[in-house]
Design an enzyme around this catalytic site. Structure first.
Site, PDB file in Angstrom:
ATOM      1  N   HIS A  57      37.871  -6.872  -3.497  1.00  0.00           N
ATOM      2  CA  HIS A  57      37.423  -8.041  -4.261  1.00  0.00           C
ATOM      3  C   HIS A  57      36.612  -7.576  -5.461  1.00  0.00           C
ATOM      4  O   HIS A  57      35.417  -7.829  -5.560  1.00  0.00           O
ATOM      5  CB  HIS A  57      36.576  -8.954  -3.381  1.00  0.00           C
ATOM      6  CG  HIS A  57      37.365  -9.628  -2.317  1.00  0.00           C
ATOM      7  ND1 HIS A  57      38.539 -10.288  -2.568  1.00  0.00           N
ATOM      8  CD2 HIS A  57      37.158  -9.749  -0.993  1.00  0.00           C
ATOM      9  CE1 HIS A  57      39.003 -10.782  -1.437  1.00  0.00           C
ATOM     10  NE2 HIS A  57      38.200 -10.455  -0.466  1.00  0.00           N
ATOM     11  N   CYS A  77      41.147  -1.033   7.357  1.00  0.00           N
ATOM     12  CA  CYS A  77      39.985  -0.265   7.810  1.00  0.00           C
ATOM     13  C   CYS A  77      40.044  -0.099   9.334  1.00  0.00           C
ATOM     14  O   CYS A  77      40.410  -1.033  10.053  1.00  0.00           O
ATOM     15  CB  CYS A  77      38.707  -0.997   7.412  1.00  0.00           C
ATOM     16  SG  CYS A  77      37.237  -0.191   8.055  1.00  0.00           S
ATOM     17  N   HIS A 137      39.064 -16.353   4.803  1.00  0.00           N
ATOM     18  CA  HIS A 137      38.968 -14.933   4.447  1.00  0.00           C
ATOM     19  C   HIS A 137      40.183 -14.167   4.997  1.00  0.00           C
ATOM     20  O   HIS A 137      40.549 -14.340   6.172  1.00  0.00           O
ATOM     21  CB  HIS A 137      37.676 -14.338   5.004  1.00  0.00           C
ATOM     22  CG  HIS A 137      37.355 -13.007   4.404  1.00  0.00           C
ATOM     23  ND1 HIS A 137      37.967 -11.853   4.822  1.00  0.00           N
ATOM     24  CD2 HIS A 137      36.526 -12.650   3.406  1.00  0.00           C
ATOM     25  CE1 HIS A 137      37.506 -10.832   4.103  1.00  0.00           C
ATOM     26  NE2 HIS A 137      36.630 -11.289   3.232  1.00  0.00           N
ATOM     27  N   GLU A 158      40.649 -11.220   6.066  1.00  0.00           N
ATOM     28  CA  GLU A 158      40.418 -10.449   7.304  1.00  0.00           C
ATOM     29  C   GLU A 158      40.491 -11.377   8.528  1.00  0.00           C
ATOM     30  O   GLU A 158      41.096 -11.030   9.550  1.00  0.00           O
ATOM     31  CB  GLU A 158      39.042  -9.769   7.250  1.00  0.00           C
ATOM     32  CG  GLU A 158      38.758  -8.964   8.506  1.00  0.00           C
ATOM     33  CD  GLU A 158      37.292  -8.580   8.647  1.00  0.00           C
ATOM     34  OE1 GLU A 158      36.675  -8.166   7.648  1.00  0.00           O
ATOM     35  OE2 GLU A 158      36.774  -8.697   9.768  1.00  0.00           O
ATOM     36  N   THR A 208      33.985  -8.726  10.070  1.00  0.00           N
ATOM     37  CA  THR A 208      33.132  -7.535   9.932  1.00  0.00           C
ATOM     38  C   THR A 208      31.997  -7.729   8.927  1.00  0.00           C
ATOM     39  O   THR A 208      30.970  -7.062   9.014  1.00  0.00           O
ATOM     40  CB  THR A 208      33.958  -6.308   9.486  1.00  0.00           C
ATOM     41  OG1 THR A 208      34.638  -6.641   8.270  1.00  0.00           O
ATOM     42  CG2 THR A 208      34.943  -5.867  10.527  1.00  0.00           C
ATOM     43  N   CYS A 257      30.439  -5.019  11.032  1.00  0.00           N
ATOM     44  CA  CYS A 257      30.467  -3.588  10.720  1.00  0.00           C
ATOM     45  C   CYS A 257      29.047  -3.098  10.448  1.00  0.00           C
ATOM     46  O   CYS A 257      28.266  -3.783   9.774  1.00  0.00           O
ATOM     47  CB  CYS A 257      31.347  -3.420   9.491  1.00  0.00           C
ATOM     48  SG  CYS A 257      31.216  -1.824   8.767  1.00  0.00           S
ATOM     49  N   SER A 267      32.903 -11.739  -0.219  1.00  0.00           N
ATOM     50  CA  SER A 267      32.047 -12.473   0.716  1.00  0.00           C
ATOM     51  C   SER A 267      30.838 -11.635   1.130  1.00  0.00           C
ATOM     52  O   SER A 267      29.755 -12.164   1.346  1.00  0.00           O
ATOM     53  CB  SER A 267      32.853 -12.985   1.899  1.00  0.00           C
ATOM     54  OG  SER A 267      32.898 -12.091   2.928  1.00  0.00           O
ATOM     55  N   ASN A 268      30.992 -10.308   1.216  1.00  0.00           N
ATOM     56  CA  ASN A 268      29.821  -9.522   1.628  1.00  0.00           C
ATOM     57  C   ASN A 268      28.773  -9.480   0.520  1.00  0.00           C
ATOM     58  O   ASN A 268      27.580  -9.407   0.786  1.00  0.00           O
ATOM     59  CB  ASN A 268      30.235  -8.140   2.135  1.00  0.00           C
ATOM     60  CG  ASN A 268      30.574  -7.168   1.016  1.00  0.00           C
ATOM     61  OD1 ASN A 268      29.704  -6.494   0.493  1.00  0.00           O
ATOM     62  ND2 ASN A 268      31.849  -7.119   0.626  1.00  0.00           N
ATOM     63  N   SER A 278      32.556  -3.626  -2.206  1.00  0.00           N
ATOM     64  CA  SER A 278      33.707  -3.358  -3.083  1.00  0.00           C
ATOM     65  C   SER A 278      33.279  -3.065  -4.520  1.00  0.00           C
ATOM     66  O   SER A 278      34.088  -3.139  -5.439  1.00  0.00           O
ATOM     67  CB  SER A 278      34.672  -4.550  -3.031  1.00  0.00           C
ATOM     68  OG  SER A 278      33.972  -5.763  -3.049  1.00  0.00           O
TER      69      SER A 278
HETATM   70 FE1  F3S Z   1      35.542  -1.393   7.021  1.00  0.00          FE
HETATM   71 FE2  F3S Z   1      33.074  -2.117   7.322  1.00  0.00          FE
HETATM   72 FE3  F3S Z   1      34.018  -1.671   4.961  1.00  0.00          FE
HETATM   73  S1  F3S Z   1      34.816  -2.942   8.357  1.00  0.00           S
HETATM   74  S2  F3S Z   1      36.142  -2.182   5.050  1.00  0.00           S
HETATM   75  S3  F3S Z   1      33.757  -0.160   6.595  1.00  0.00           S
HETATM   76  S4  F3S Z   1      32.589  -3.270   5.488  1.00  0.00           S
END
Ligand code: F3S
Length: 284
Positions: A40, A95, A122, A124, A166, A196, A225-226, A268
């Protein structure tokens, strides 16, 4: 201005891996398609498109027999099957942490109703839901829990297995989890908080920096989104939060009476963007 860059600002390993692999591929092959934006982030996508990558929104847009990249967010099981039907060569850059969720929901879906805590739209989450199958429901907020329960009741499953997107907010997940456990009290509820650690740690550092420095620039794509979550986290501690996509967005902002500022960036955001912002702020 004194500038402090968060240690965890920028690419997570999943995104880094996807971008590196795509770059390597494009060095040796032409006509490579990517299903959805590889990350993104407009700048990263443009760079790869300039090397020949074509971003498409559906497999229908790709000629049979071509090479297609599946990005770090992952795809639903049906998309893999469709790609096989079109004889596509899939470069699967999902991932590892997202893949692990696909495996977990597949293992549990036989005897459990699957709840996915995340944003419904989303990619994912759409991918995870695809692997979870019919007996699953996406919970975006507490408001969805009753609907999820009604769907669960239609099945004769006595177990509920909960996973998370995640990049979901850790504190929001904890609140939702509590309500799930209350509302599904008759079921056996197993919760696997699959946020994650790269996301959790980045949110932790953002919280710390916002608390200490009070001024923060958050760099990331508008549809990341993150990154949005980092902005929300920082806003819990200060009103002085500036979300930007690139250094150009900073040029419209007046930084009055600010002597120290922190920089955070989403998973990203490439390091070049962070460096550009840092250099700009240091000159103020
Ligand atoms: Fe994977 Fe965590 Fe990045 S799930 S894509 S390492 S935010």
């Amino acid at each position: 201005m004194e500038v402090v860059v968060g240690k965890l600002a920028g690419f997570c390993f999943g995104v880094n891996h996807a971008v590196e692999e795509a770059n390597k591929l494009l060095d040796n092959e032409n006509g490579i398609y990517c299903l959805g934006e590889i990350v993104h982030n407009k700048q990263v996508v443009e760079k790869l498109e300039n090397k020949g990558m074509k971003t498409v929104n559906s497999l229908e847009e790709i000629p049979d027999g071509s090479t297609v990249i599946f990005r770090a967010h992952g795809e639903a099981e049906s998309v893999y099957k469709k790609a096989e039907g079109k004889n596509l060569k899939v470069i699967d850059l999902t991932c590892g942490k997202v893949k692990a969720i696909h495996i977990k929901v597949q293992r549990n879906k036989e005897d459990s109703f699957i709840l996915i805590v995340g944003k419904k739209s989303h990619p994912e989450v759409i991918g995870i839901k695809g692997f979870a199958g019919e007996n699953s429901f996406v919970i975006e907020s507490q408001d969805d829990i009753l609907d999820a329960y009604m769907e669960y009741e239609k099945t004769n499953l006595g177990k509920v297995f909960v996973v998370s997107q995640t990049t979901f907010s850790s504190s929001k997940f904890d609140d939702i989890r509590e309500e799930i456990e209350t509302n599904f009290c008759e079921a056996e509820v197993v919760v696997d908080k699959t946020i994650c650690d790269a996301t959790e740690n980045r949110q932790l550092e953002t919280r710390q920096l916002a608390k200490e420095i009070h001024n923060m620039v958050v760099i990331g794509g508008k549809n990341s989104s993150n990154t949005k979550e980092l902005v929300n986290v920082a806003k819990e501690y200060t009103d002085s939060v500036y979300p930007v996509e690139t250094v150009d967005d900073l040029k419209e902002i007046k930084f009055n009476n600010i002597s120290k500022i922190a920089i955070m960036a989403g998973a990203s955001t490439p390091k070049e963007s962070i460096e550009d912002v840092k250099i700009y702020l240091e000159k103020i």
